[in-house]
Design a protein around this motif. Structure first.
Motif, PDB file in Angstrom:
ATOM      1  N   GLU A 492      46.325  51.202  29.226  1.00  0.00           N
ATOM      2  CA  GLU A 492      46.994  49.976  29.677  1.00  0.00           C
ATOM      3  C   GLU A 492      46.275  49.387  30.890  1.00  0.00           C
ATOM      4  N   ILE A 493      45.831  50.247  31.800  1.00  0.00           N
ATOM      5  CA  ILE A 493      45.078  49.777  32.970  1.00  0.00           C
ATOM      6  C   ILE A 493      43.781  49.106  32.528  1.00  0.00           C
ATOM      7  N   GLY A 494      43.073  49.732  31.575  1.00  0.00           N
ATOM      8  CA  GLY A 494      41.840  49.132  31.069  1.00  0.00           C
ATOM      9  C   GLY A 494      42.083  47.796  30.397  1.00  0.00           C
ATOM     10  N   ARG A 495      43.122  47.717  29.581  1.00  0.00           N
ATOM     11  CA  ARG A 495      43.445  46.448  28.916  1.00  0.00           C
ATOM     12  C   ARG A 495      43.781  45.376  29.942  1.00  0.00           C
ATOM     13  N   TYR A 496      44.560  45.752  30.957  1.00  0.00           N
ATOM     14  CA  TYR A 496      44.943  44.795  31.998  1.00  0.00           C
ATOM     15  C   TYR A 496      43.718  44.270  32.741  1.00  0.00           C
ATOM     16  N   PHE A 497      42.826  45.173  33.143  1.00  0.00           N
ATOM     17  CA  PHE A 497      41.614  44.745  33.848  1.00  0.00           C
ATOM     18  C   PHE A 497      40.781  43.801  32.975  1.00  0.00           C
ATOM     19  N   PHE A 498      40.659  44.102  31.687  1.00  0.00           N
ATOM     20  CA  PHE A 498      39.859  43.255  30.798  1.00  0.00           C
ATOM     21  C   PHE A 498      40.447  41.858  30.702  1.00  0.00           C
ATOM     22  N   VAL A 499      41.742  41.778  30.446  1.00  0.00           N
ATOM     23  CA  VAL A 499      42.395  40.484  30.225  1.00  0.00           C
ATOM     24  C   VAL A 499      42.336  39.615  31.475  1.00  0.00           C
ATOM     25  N   VAL A 500      42.689  40.185  32.635  1.00  0.00           N
ATOM     26  CA  VAL A 500      42.703  39.366  33.852  1.00  0.00           C
ATOM     27  C   VAL A 500      41.295  38.981  34.286  1.00  0.00           C
ATOM     28  N   SER A 501      40.322  39.837  34.013  1.00  0.00           N
ATOM     29  CA  SER A 501      38.939  39.501  34.379  1.00  0.00           C
ATOM     30  C   SER A 501      38.403  38.359  33.522  1.00  0.00           C
ATOM     31  N   MET A 502      38.796  38.307  32.258  1.00  0.00           N
ATOM     32  CA  MET A 502      38.368  37.215  31.388  1.00  0.00           C
ATOM     33  C   MET A 502      38.891  35.866  31.882  1.00  0.00           C
ATOM     34  N   ALA A 503      40.108  35.861  32.437  1.00  0.00           N
ATOM     35  CA  ALA A 503      40.754  34.595  32.792  1.00  0.00           C
ATOM     36  C   ALA A 503      40.632  34.251  34.267  1.00  0.00           C
ATOM     37  N   SER A 504      40.190  35.183  35.100  1.00  0.00           N
ATOM     38  CA  SER A 504      40.210  34.979  36.551  1.00  0.00           C
ATOM     39  C   SER A 504      39.197  33.924  36.997  1.00  0.00           C
ATOM     40  N   LEU A 505      39.622  33.091  37.940  1.00  0.00           N
ATOM     41  CA  LEU A 505      38.763  32.025  38.466  1.00  0.00           C
ATOM     42  C   LEU A 505      38.651  32.080  39.985  1.00  0.00           C
ATOM     43  N   SER A 506      39.758  32.369  40.673  1.00  0.00           N
ATOM     44  CA  SER A 506      39.842  32.136  42.110  1.00  0.00           C
ATOM     45  C   SER A 506      38.784  32.892  42.914  1.00  0.00           C
ATOM     46  N   ALA A 507      38.604  34.190  42.675  1.00  0.00           N
ATOM     47  CA  ALA A 507      37.611  34.936  43.445  1.00  0.00           C
ATOM     48  C   ALA A 507      36.190  34.582  43.011  1.00  0.00           C
ATOM     49  N   ALA A 508      36.009  34.346  41.704  1.00  0.00           N
ATOM     50  CA  ALA A 508      34.665  34.100  41.169  1.00  0.00           C
ATOM     51  C   ALA A 508      34.102  32.750  41.590  1.00  0.00           C
ATOM     52  N   ILE A 509      34.964  31.812  41.978  1.00  0.00           N
ATOM     53  CA  ILE A 509      34.493  30.455  42.267  1.00  0.00           C
ATOM     54  C   ILE A 509      33.527  30.434  43.442  1.00  0.00           C
ATOM     55  N   PHE A 510      33.613  31.416  44.347  1.00  0.00           N
ATOM     56  CA  PHE A 510      32.709  31.487  45.496  1.00  0.00           C
ATOM     57  C   PHE A 510      31.527  32.427  45.264  1.00  0.00           C
ATOM     58  N   LEU A 511      31.554  33.224  44.196  1.00  0.00           N
ATOM     59  CA  LEU A 511      30.601  34.320  44.068  1.00  0.00           C
ATOM     60  C   LEU A 511      29.596  34.173  42.937  1.00  0.00           C
ATOM     61  N   TYR A 512      29.793  33.215  42.052  1.00  0.00           N
ATOM     62  CA  TYR A 512      28.923  33.104  40.891  1.00  0.00           C
ATOM     63  C   TYR A 512      27.600  32.424  41.258  1.00  0.00           C
ATOM     64  N   THR A 513      26.610  32.621  40.418  1.00  0.00           N
ATOM     65  CA  THR A 513      25.323  31.913  40.500  1.00  0.00           C
ATOM     66  C   THR A 513      25.073  31.297  39.120  1.00  0.00           C
ATOM     67  N   PRO A 514      24.064  30.443  38.968  1.00  0.00           N
ATOM     68  CA  PRO A 514      23.775  29.904  37.626  1.00  0.00           C
ATOM     69  C   PRO A 514      23.517  30.996  36.594  1.00  0.00           C
ATOM     70  N   GLU A 515      23.027  32.146  37.043  1.00  0.00           N
ATOM     71  CA  GLU A 515      22.756  33.244  36.105  1.00  0.00           C
ATOM     72  C   GLU A 515      23.987  34.099  35.835  1.00  0.00           C
ATOM     73  N   THR A 516      24.955  34.100  36.748  1.00  0.00           N
ATOM     74  CA  THR A 516      26.136  34.954  36.591  1.00  0.00           C
ATOM     75  C   THR A 516      27.420  34.149  36.407  1.00  0.00           C
ATOM     76  N   ILE A 517      27.306  32.889  36.051  1.00  0.00           N
ATOM     77  CA  ILE A 517      28.494  32.052  35.898  1.00  0.00           C
ATOM     78  C   ILE A 517      29.421  32.618  34.829  1.00  0.00           C
ATOM     79  N   LEU A 518      30.721  32.570  35.084  1.00  0.00           N
ATOM     80  CA  LEU A 518      31.721  33.089  34.158  1.00  0.00           C
ATOM     81  C   LEU A 518      32.359  31.953  33.374  1.00  0.00           C
TER      82      LEU A 518
END
Length: 573
Positions: A492-518
């Motif tokens: 359940e923990i693994g499923r939760y991490f997968f699902v929220v990571s697929m949809a998460s935006l707030s933290a990634a908006i400051f950390l992505y690069t053109p090569e690592t864009i989500l």
């Protein structure tokens, strides 16, 4: 009198030596604490430091805070965030309460309740931008139902409120279903014996017994809305809120000092709400006693029919929201050309600059699921199953639950200020996929930690005691007993991490690069560029992927439980 004959009270107690297993356990604990100190506490401290320094690094105290509160437009953003969040609470929580009441206090058929639960949880699988894109298609300038708004515009506060109600509804529903499920049937039996009418039972028993659940739901919804970035960015128009203001200060104006100030302000309501929620959740757990009797609802035709109709209406609106996004992704151009096409998926996945975004999201989600499950479960295991930890246990648990109070935007901003510093030896992590994975693990650490702790508390500590007395290494007990028993929670923990990571935006908006864009970031950029179809296609892909993973999780759980936990059924028999 010799030393040997001295009373026991006069001799110093011999110092107990730690065993090898205890040394390993403490090393694991220190490693987990170092992880949270480095990737949670240090970034937050960096925000605080930047909030009291100027661009040259000189200490200016509260000057930036004073400047913020003296700027009308910035102060208005804080006010807007608060009143919009309160408006969402007033809509989302009562709606979720009625649905939760229908699911727990009525005699509606089981398949009907299961279907309502399934549909109600769909928003959890979607990025927050999906609802905003969908409501623009429904009520925007070219929307299907634009005529219902008359002279009003969906852009601004109305659109943010609608989108956030959709996003927060499942969170409130899960909390309220749990709260209403803890009813003591004896109270209702006594009320029925005294011929108390149903409406009075609701006011004197149901509402008071679920007050902690209502408070918890309100704080969770309020915190989510204040810290969410996706929906206000897409549908907010010129209506400024704190979360968008952080983005504008850092990305738009490169004003990191003022961005740090806004980040600190954004952290305040989250910490207050988290403190209230944490206190309330502990009281919810203490509500049932060993003498409590499960509540069994009795059939009430009129009330059950009205509640069922309400649930159907809510489910229709939820399906209409996600259905519009799916529809937008497979037509050429709304509302001018409604021809079926898969061009938007082809453009988003292969032809645009965002082509690697979906693949990157899959990679980040998979690694986060595996790495996060291992880190969280090992940390929880050391806390729960290691003796004589003293202050280390309390410190670790405090840091583990603190991450829930930190909005993703604030965490991402802290990572920029901490890891991007040239003097930081961990600077090599910046602009890599690794920092995205770490941010996801830390951001969603608390919920997974609590899940792991709950599972571990169900295992009697005698297992470890017996193993130690037989001199069996603790890792053998861990692998042969603890992991198989807690396997459902780990999955359940693994499923939760997968699902929220697929949809998460707030933290990634400051950390992505053109090569690592989500994918979640690409959706925002595509929408800003006017490519609504490709944005809807990527959002739909995230939902479909999360649904597939959830189905596979259910199947895997059923198979693994049948193989590893057959003893539970034998014991029941």
């Amino acid at each position: 009198m010799t030393t040997a004959t001295l009373p026991a009270r006069g001799r110093a107690a011999p110092r107990q030596r730690w065993s090898r297993d205890e040394w390993i356990a403490r090393a694991m604990m220190l490693g987990a604490m170092a992880l949270l100190l480095t990737f949670l506490i240090a970034p937050l401290f960096s925000i605080l430091v930047n909030a009291v320094l100027d661009k040259e690094g000189n200490f200016v105290g509260v000057a930036h805070f004073s400047a913020y509160f003296q700027t009308p437009s910035l102060l208005r953003a804080a006010f807007n965030s608060v009143w919009v969040a309160l408006a969402v609470v007033l809509v989302s929580v009562p709606t979720a309460f009625v649905c939760a009441y229908a699911l727990t206090r009525t005699s509606l058929p089981g398949p009907f309740k299961a279907t309502v639960r399934l549909i109600a949880l769909i928003p959890l699988l979607a990025p927050s931008l999906l609802s905003a894109i969908s409501f623009v298609q429904w009520f925007g300038n070219q929307g299907v139902l634009k005529f219902l708004l008359g002279d009003f515009s969906i852009y601004g506060a109305p659109g943010i409120i609608l989108a956030e109600v959709y996003n927060t509804f499942p969170h409130a529903l899960m909390i309220l279903v749990t709260a209403l499920s803890l009813a003591d049937g004896r109270l209702y039996e006594a009320a029925a014996a005294l011929r108390t009418p149903p409406w009075r039972q609701f006011l004197t028993i149901t509402l008071p017994s679920s007050k902690y659940g209502l408070i918890s739901a309100c704080t969770v919804v309020f915190t989510y809305v204040v810290s969410d970035f996706g929906a206000p960015k897409v549908i907010g128009g010129n209506f400024n809120v704190l979360s968008v203001d952080v983005y504008k200060q850092v990305v738009g104006q490169l004003n990191f000092s003022m961005g740090a100030v806004v980040g600190m302000l954004l952290l305040v309501p989250s910490i207050v709400s988290f403190s209230i929620d944490y206190t309330v959740r502990r009281k919810i757990k203490a509500q049932l006693t060993a003498r409590s009797v499960p509540f069994t609802p009795k059939p009430r035709r009129v009330a059950d029919a009205l509640l069922a109709l309400f649930c159907v209406g809510v489910c229709c609106m939820l399906l209409a929201t996600i259905g519009m996004a799916l529809y937008t992704s497979v037509i050429k151009l709304w509302p001018y050309d409604l021809t079926f096409t898969l061009d938007h998926y082809r453009f988003a996945l292969f032809e645009s600059d965002m082509a690697d975004a979906y693949t990157n999201s899959l990679k980040v989600a998979f690694v986060t699921a595996v790495l996060g499950s291992v880190i969280v479960f090992l940390g929880a295991y050391v806390i729960e199953k290691t003796r004589n930890l003293g202050w280390m246990r309390n410190a670790m648990h405090l840091m583990a639950v603190l991450s829930m109070a930190v909005p993703g935007l604030v965490l991402g901003l802290g990572y920029v200020m901490f890891f991007n510093h040239p003097a930081n030896p961990l600077n090599f992590l910046y602009n890599t996929m690794a920092i995205l994975v770490i941010s996801m693990v830390i951001h969603y650490y608390t919920s997974s930690h609590l899940t792991a702790v709950t599972a571990l508390q169900q295992i009697d500590n005698e297992f470890e005691a017996v193993s130690a007395s037989l001199k069996v290494p603790f890792f053998k007990t861990f692998l042969r007993v603890t992991v198989p028993v807690c396997l459902p929670a780990i999955l359940e923990i693994g499923r939760y991490f997968f699902v929220v990571s697929m949809a998460s935006l707030s933290a990634a908006i400051f950390l992505y690069t053109p090569e690592t864009i989500l994918a979640s970031v690409a959706i925002m950029h595509l929408d800003q560029a006017g490519d609504v179809g490709p944005a809807a296609a990527l959002a739909s892909l995230i939902v479909v992927t999360s649904v597939v993973v959830s189905v596979l999780y259910s199947l895997a759980t059923r198979v693994l439980l049948a193989r590893t936990q057959a003893w539970r059924h034998l014991r029941r028999g």
